[in-house]
Structures are given as C-alpha cells and as structure tokens.
Design a protein around this motif. Structure first.
Motif, PDB file in Angstrom:
ATOM      1  N   ILE A 215       0.824  -1.208   0.000  1.00 61.20           N
ATOM      2  CA  ILE A 215       0.000   0.000   0.000  1.00 61.20           C
ATOM      3  C   ILE A 215       0.863   1.266   0.000  1.00 61.20           C
TER       4      ILE A 215
ATOM      5  N   GLY B 284       3.647   1.055  -2.812  1.00 60.89           N
ATOM      6  CA  GLY B 284       2.937   0.895  -4.078  1.00 60.89           C
ATOM      7  C   GLY B 284       2.186   2.138  -4.513  1.00 60.89           C
ATOM      8  N   ASN B 285       1.699   2.904  -3.565  1.00 63.76           N
ATOM      9  CA  ASN B 285       1.001   4.146  -3.899  1.00 63.76           C
ATOM     10  C   ASN B 285       1.948   5.324  -4.081  1.00 63.76           C
TER      11      ASN B 285
ATOM     12  N   HIS C 116       4.184   8.571  -7.935  1.00 58.87           N
ATOM     13  CA  HIS C 116       4.451  10.003  -7.834  1.00 58.87           C
ATOM     14  C   HIS C 116       5.851  10.334  -8.354  1.00 58.87           C
TER      15      HIS C 116
ATOM     16  N   GLU D 137      11.144   4.670  -0.659  1.00 56.44           N
ATOM     17  CA  GLU D 137      10.015   3.761  -0.432  1.00 56.44           C
ATOM     18  C   GLU D 137      10.437   2.411   0.119  1.00 56.44           C
TER      19      GLU D 137
END
Length: 140
Positions: free
Chosen positions: A98, A101-102, A106, A121
C-alpha cells in the motif's frame, strides 16, 4: 465480530518500541555512511540546503506523522488479534503493497530518479514491516 478501534487494548509500549525502531532504521538508512549521499544527489540537495531547513519543523512533522502511522498500524494489528506472524504480514502488506505501491507512481510522474523512489520507499516499506513485526510480537 465487527471492526472496533481498540484504544483500551492498545499496547503503548509496543507503539513506542516500534516507533523507536523505525526512527533508528531511518537514521541509519539516511546516514552519511548509508544512502544519504545518493539521496542528496537525486534530490539535488547539498549540505548547505539541508542545513538551511527548519529542522524543528522537519523533524517535528516527521515525529508526529510517524507516531500517527505507528498507532494506526497498532490499531489494525490489534483489531485482528494479531501476534508476531500477523504483525509481520500486515506490516509487509501495508508497507510494500500500500504505502510504497502508492508512492512510487508520484516519482514516475514527477520524472524523478527511480533510485530515489527505491531509496525512500524501501525505507518506508521496511520501516512499516519492522513496526508491524514489533507490534505483533508484543501482542503475541
């Protein structure tokens, strides 16, 4: 059994230990002997630009948001009655699946270096996974 926020059952020691472990990971991860030199290069930052930042605002914001994230993770793991294994799995799913991955898209849309996305990340995903493991261990 419905979903209930288990504030009364929240293990605050687990939250503090998970928060501290995540902070320690970040300090090592972004240290001068760690990934800080690559991070600075990818961000286009120098020692001077870093020193010119409002560190109270920067670190204060980081601490507040990380505490909120850690409490949120503890509430989720506590709600499922999670122990060590559940904490690890929930932490990994939220961290890698989550959060990271999100966030990575960006970087892609911002045309930022993929290495920067991996540095940031992966730290986020490992930190959440570690926090989940710790919270789960305290719940076991």
């Amino acid at each position: 059994m419905g979903f209930e926020w288990g504030w009364a059952d929240l293990n605050w020691i687990a939250v503090i230990v998970a928060f501290a472990a995540n902070m320690a990971l970040g300090f090592v991860w972004y240290s001068p002997k760690g990934l800080l030199p690559m991070w600075k290069e990818d961000m286009g930052m120098t020692d001077e630009t870093i020193k010119s930042a409002n560190m109270v605002k920067t670190f204060g914001g980081m601490v507040v948001l990380l505490i909120i994230a850690t409490i949120s993770l503890a509430l989720i793991i506590g709600n499922i009655g999670g122990g060590l294994e559940e904490g690890l799995v929930v932490g990994a799913v939220i961290g890698f699946g989550i959060a990271a991955g999100n966030a990575v898209p960006h970087y892609l849309f911002g045309q930022q270096p993929i290495r920067l996305a991996v540095i940031n990340e992966l730290n986020t995903a490992i930190g959440i996974t570690l926090s989940g493991l710790i919270i789960g261990a305290f719940n076991a």
